[in-house]
Design an enzyme around this catalytic site. Structure first.
Site, mmCIF file in Angstrom:
data_model
loop_
_atom_site.group_PDB
_atom_site.id
_atom_site.type_symbol
_atom_site.label_atom_id
_atom_site.label_comp_id
_atom_site.label_asym_id
_atom_site.label_seq_id
_atom_site.Cartn_x
_atom_site.Cartn_y
_atom_site.Cartn_z
ATOM 1 N N MET A 1 25.705 45.802 40.386
ATOM 2 C CA MET A 1 24.688 46.330 39.464
ATOM 3 C C MET A 1 24.727 45.517 38.168
ATOM 4 S SD MET A 1 24.344 50.365 40.151
ATOM 5 C CE MET A 1 25.733 50.894 39.185
ATOM 6 N N GLU B 1 35.468 40.115 35.761
ATOM 7 C CA GLU B 1 36.316 39.349 36.687
ATOM 8 C C GLU B 1 36.472 40.013 38.046
ATOM 9 O OE1 GLU B 1 40.092 37.797 35.190
ATOM 10 O OE2 GLU B 1 39.130 37.755 33.213
ATOM 11 N N HIS C 1 34.080 41.540 39.751
ATOM 12 C CA HIS C 1 32.961 41.055 40.574
ATOM 13 C C HIS C 1 33.184 39.601 40.974
ATOM 14 C CE1 HIS C 1 30.796 44.152 38.005
ATOM 15 N NE2 HIS C 1 30.531 44.563 39.222
ATOM 16 N N GLY D 1 34.606 46.085 46.262
ATOM 17 C CA GLY D 1 35.907 46.258 45.608
ATOM 18 C C GLY D 1 36.558 47.570 46.015
ATOM 19 N N GLU D 2 37.883 47.545 46.107
ATOM 20 C CA GLU D 2 38.634 48.767 46.426
ATOM 21 C C GLU D 2 38.655 49.734 45.236
ATOM 22 O OE1 GLU D 2 42.488 47.610 47.828
ATOM 23 O OE2 GLU D 2 41.713 47.036 49.807
HETATM 24 O O1 PAF Z 1 29.478 49.345 43.290
HETATM 25 C C1 PAF Z 1 28.353 49.125 42.801
HETATM 26 O O2 PAF Z 1 28.211 48.389 41.837
HETATM 27 C C2 PAF Z 1 27.140 49.814 43.409
HETATM 28 O O3 PAF Z 1 27.451 51.085 43.849
HETATM 29 C C3 PAF Z 1 26.491 48.987 44.524
HETATM 30 C C4 PAF Z 1 27.423 48.827 45.707
HETATM 31 C C5 PAF Z 1 26.075 47.631 44.001
HETATM 32 C C6 PAF Z 1 25.227 49.700 45.027
HETATM 33 O O4 PAF Z 1 24.292 49.863 44.018
#
Ligand code: PAF
Length: 275
Positions: A29, A34, A36, A144-145
């Site tokens: 989103m 870091e 991501h 991510g976990e």
């Molecule tokens: O984890 C996130 O940032 C959101 O839930 C996702 C997986 C991008 C879905 O909108």
């Protein structure tokens, strides 16, 4: 390359697939950090082509104020993704055209923990993730976990719906003091930022106590008290759960997970660790 429409994304991916490339997807989103970028690195190591989607999904925000305050900085995010094959940046209208009326609900797994405290959140998340999977036709998707319950829900519906995609869970990235990286951390004031580390500490302490045979109810109560004492104004839950089904467990017989959600300085944080 920036792609804004489903048609352009499909055409791009069709070309890659015709060349035999494995396509990886990192759904986000935005407000990238870091954590991501570690998913992106992992995707680039595993896949010939990588798509990062950036879409602040209104359907997964049960609180309009939270949606409004969600940090957005497209230019910064795109700059951080230099080297990625495609950044998919759809509008709300592209994702949910007029008349959109469908929703994906995952029973039980989606009804507990975050599901109790953020009604509708997981339906919105699952719906958009399913759309991203079908739009991108990715072979592998990386999550991510940190959002452990989200990861289990995605795994569940991928299995249930026979989706031809592999889900890779990647370890939580932490700040030097242990605080789990999150886009929400930037909303913490200096004092609250220092106190927020108590969440990771409380989970670690609880995990040790459970491993040493402590009674789950007592351990979880103590962890809740520790969070309150550290400055968390409200604690939504601290729970010991089966790692896969997220059903509560009292004793350790299978892999388990400690999960917590609590608010400090008006910012709701979540974290979890393996037990
Ligand atoms: O984890 C996130 O940032 C959101 O839930 C996702 C997986 C991008 C879905 O909108």
């Amino acid at each position: 390359m920036i792609v804004r429409t489903v048609a352009d994304l499909r055409a791009l991916v069709a070309g890659w697939k015709a060349d035999g490339a494995t396509v990886g997807l990192v759904p986000t989103m935005g407000a990238l950090h870091e954590g991501h970028l570690s998913l992106v690195d992992r995707a680039r190591a595993d896949c010939g082509r990588v798509i990062v989607s950036i879409f602040v999904n209104p359907k997964q925000f049960n609180n309009p104020e939270d949606l409004e305050k969600y940090p957005r900085d497209e230019a910064r995010d795109v700059a951080l993704l230099d080297g990625v094959d495609a950044v998919f940046l759809p509008t709300v209208e592209e994702m949910y055209p007029a008349g959109f009326a469908s929703s994906l609900h995952v029973d039980r797994l989606g009804d507990r923990l975050e599901g109790t405290h953020r009604p509708g959140h997981f339906d919105g998340m699952a719906t958009v993730v399913l759309k991203l999977f079908t739009m991108s036709q990715a072979d592998v998707a990386f999550f991510g976990e940190k959002d452990w319950q989200q990861l289990q829900i995605v795994r569940r519906f991928v299995t249930d719906l026979n989706l031809p995609i592999r889900i890779e869970g990647c370890p939580t990235m932490r700040e030097a003091d242990g605080l789990a990286m999150s886009s929400r951390n930037r909303r913490l004031g200096t004092g609250a930022r220092a106190e927020a580390v108590a969440m990771h500490e409380a989970l670690q302490h609880a995990a040790r106590a459970v491993r040493q045979g402590g009674e789950a109810a007592t351990v979880l109560h103590n962890a809740t008290q520790a969070l309150r004492a550290a400055g968390f104004a409200s604690v939504d839950y601290v729970e010991l759960c089966d790692a896969e089904t997220l059903e509560p467990v009292g004793t350790l017989s299978r892999p388990a997970r400690l999960l917590a959600a609590a608010s400090i300085d008006g910012v709701r944080l979540i974290d979890n660790i393996a037990v």
